[in-house]
Structures are given as C-alpha cells and as structure tokens.
Design a protein around this motif. Sequence first.
Motif, PDB file in Angstrom:
ATOM      1  N   PHE A   1      -4.048   8.915   0.901  1.00  0.00           N
ATOM      2  CA  PHE A   1      -2.620   8.612   0.915  1.00  0.00           C
ATOM      3  C   PHE A   1      -2.256   7.772  -0.301  1.00  0.00           C
ATOM      4  O   PHE A   1      -2.555   6.583  -0.363  1.00  0.00           O
ATOM      5  N   LEU A   2      -1.626   8.418  -1.285  1.00  0.00           N
ATOM      6  CA  LEU A   2      -1.172   7.712  -2.479  1.00  0.00           C
ATOM      7  C   LEU A   2       0.172   7.076  -2.166  1.00  0.00           C
ATOM      8  O   LEU A   2       1.139   7.783  -1.867  1.00  0.00           O
ATOM      9  N   HIS A   3       0.216   5.766  -2.208  1.00  0.00           N
ATOM     10  CA  HIS A   3       1.449   5.065  -1.858  1.00  0.00           C
ATOM     11  C   HIS A   3       1.798   4.048  -2.935  1.00  0.00           C
ATOM     12  O   HIS A   3       0.929   3.568  -3.668  1.00  0.00           O
TER      13      HIS A   3
ATOM     14  N   VAL B   1       4.428  11.118  -1.686  1.00  0.00           N
ATOM     15  CA  VAL B   1       5.698  11.631  -2.202  1.00  0.00           C
ATOM     16  C   VAL B   1       5.506  12.236  -3.588  1.00  0.00           C
ATOM     17  O   VAL B   1       4.518  11.967  -4.274  1.00  0.00           O
ATOM     18  N   SER B   2       6.477  13.038  -3.978  1.00  0.00           N
ATOM     19  CA  SER B   2       6.456  13.634  -5.313  1.00  0.00           C
ATOM     20  C   SER B   2       6.421  12.526  -6.372  1.00  0.00           C
ATOM     21  O   SER B   2       7.070  11.501  -6.218  1.00  0.00           O
ATOM     22  N   GLY B   3       5.636  12.729  -7.400  1.00  0.00           N
ATOM     23  CA  GLY B   3       5.564  11.767  -8.497  1.00  0.00           C
ATOM     24  C   GLY B   3       4.566  10.651  -8.299  1.00  0.00           C
ATOM     25  O   GLY B   3       4.397   9.806  -9.179  1.00  0.00           O
TER      26      GLY B   3
ATOM     27  N   LEU C   1       8.498   2.237  -9.076  1.00  0.00           N
ATOM     28  CA  LEU C   1       7.380   2.682  -9.904  1.00  0.00           C
ATOM     29  C   LEU C   1       7.281   4.210  -9.910  1.00  0.00           C
ATOM     30  O   LEU C   1       7.162   4.834 -10.965  1.00  0.00           O
ATOM     31  N   ILE C   2       7.344   4.806  -8.734  1.00  0.00           N
ATOM     32  CA  ILE C   2       7.205   6.258  -8.644  1.00  0.00           C
ATOM     33  C   ILE C   2       8.408   6.952  -9.278  1.00  0.00           C
ATOM     34  O   ILE C   2       8.256   7.963  -9.973  1.00  0.00           O
ATOM     35  N   GLN C   3       9.591   6.399  -9.104  1.00  0.00           N
ATOM     36  CA  GLN C   3      10.784   6.985  -9.694  1.00  0.00           C
ATOM     37  C   GLN C   3      10.699   6.965 -11.218  1.00  0.00           C
ATOM     38  O   GLN C   3      11.045   7.944 -11.881  1.00  0.00           O
TER      39      GLN C   3
END
Length: 189
Positions: free
Chosen positions: A119-121, A8-10, A126-128
């Motif tokens: 795959f960056l997960h 996902v983005s970010g 955290l990502i937000q």
Amino acid sequence: MIYIIMGVSGCGKSALGAFLSEKLGWPLHEGDHFHPPGNVEKMARGEPLTDQDRLPWLFRLHEVIERERCSRSDALVACSALKRLYRQILLHGSKALDSSSGPGRDVLPPTHPDVCFLFLHGNYDLIQQRMVARRGHYMKADLLRSQFDILEPPSEGENVLPLDVSRSMTDMATEVQKHNARPEPSISS
C-alpha cells in the motif's frame, strides 16, 4: 509471492513495480494496460470511473493473479485497488460480488497467504505534485481528489505492507525485499 502494488494514481505504483521487477527479476503486470479502451477514454476526459466501469478491469487482473498463483510464480501487479471490494475481486473474482450481497453468504478470506498488498500512501499535496509533473499519462491530476475520496486503506487482516511514498524508491524496495525474505507462509488448498 504475488505483490499487488496499490494506491491512488500518481503514488508511484508503476515506478516501484518497474524498480522491483528489475531487482527481483519478477514479471510486472501493469494494471493500466488491462483497462478497457472506454475506461481510458473516460479518464482522459477527466471523468472518474464508477464501480461498474472498474469491474471488467478487476476481473481481468484477477485472472492474471490466479494464473501466476496457480503456476506458483512470483509476480508484481500494479493496480490502484482503492476499495476493499476491489481487493476482494482481485483475490476471489466474481465470488467477491456474490459474498458481498446479503446475509448468509459465504464470507471470503480477506487475503491469500501468497498474496500481499503493498500500500503506497502519502499526503495529497505530494502526490498531486507528482501527478502534475508526469507527462504522457491519461489519468489527469484533476481526478486525484476522487481517488482519495473513495480510498479505503487496507486493514492489517488483508496482508498489507504499508509504504510511505515520501521515502526513496530504494528504501521502499529494501523493505519489500526484507518482507519477501521472511519464511514462506504455508498455502492450504
């Protein structure tokens, strides 16, 4: 080897791509640079892209991947590749659309031996936080939920190396380097 850095983005695709590009000496093809202007404008307005919006972008990236594969070059490609169909388009181009529409169609292999998805997960919070903190990117943090909603994590059969984004950049890069040091798979024509 072609590594497609996805998520996902970010999640850190560009950052990991730049880090790996420097460490490995491989070119990085930043997927954001291949979006048509209309896609960038749409995301900048806070509107999620549709599958139709993404198709020209995915076809352009497929051409980049094929060019690198045909020259037997090592390369990195940063691309969200959120759905299985998107990953199939990256690997097989328009053939992926033909094979996905009905019974009796040729079934395409889920991967090529010389292409691996990184795959960056990580968890949404955290990502937000990372998206809110970054500056100068057209993708707004408001669109993160829509990316998580459509995400279809890759299966083992898709030749994937999952990387948890809560780990350090150095740790993730070391794991990729170990993966790359494995004996090369044979590539059948």
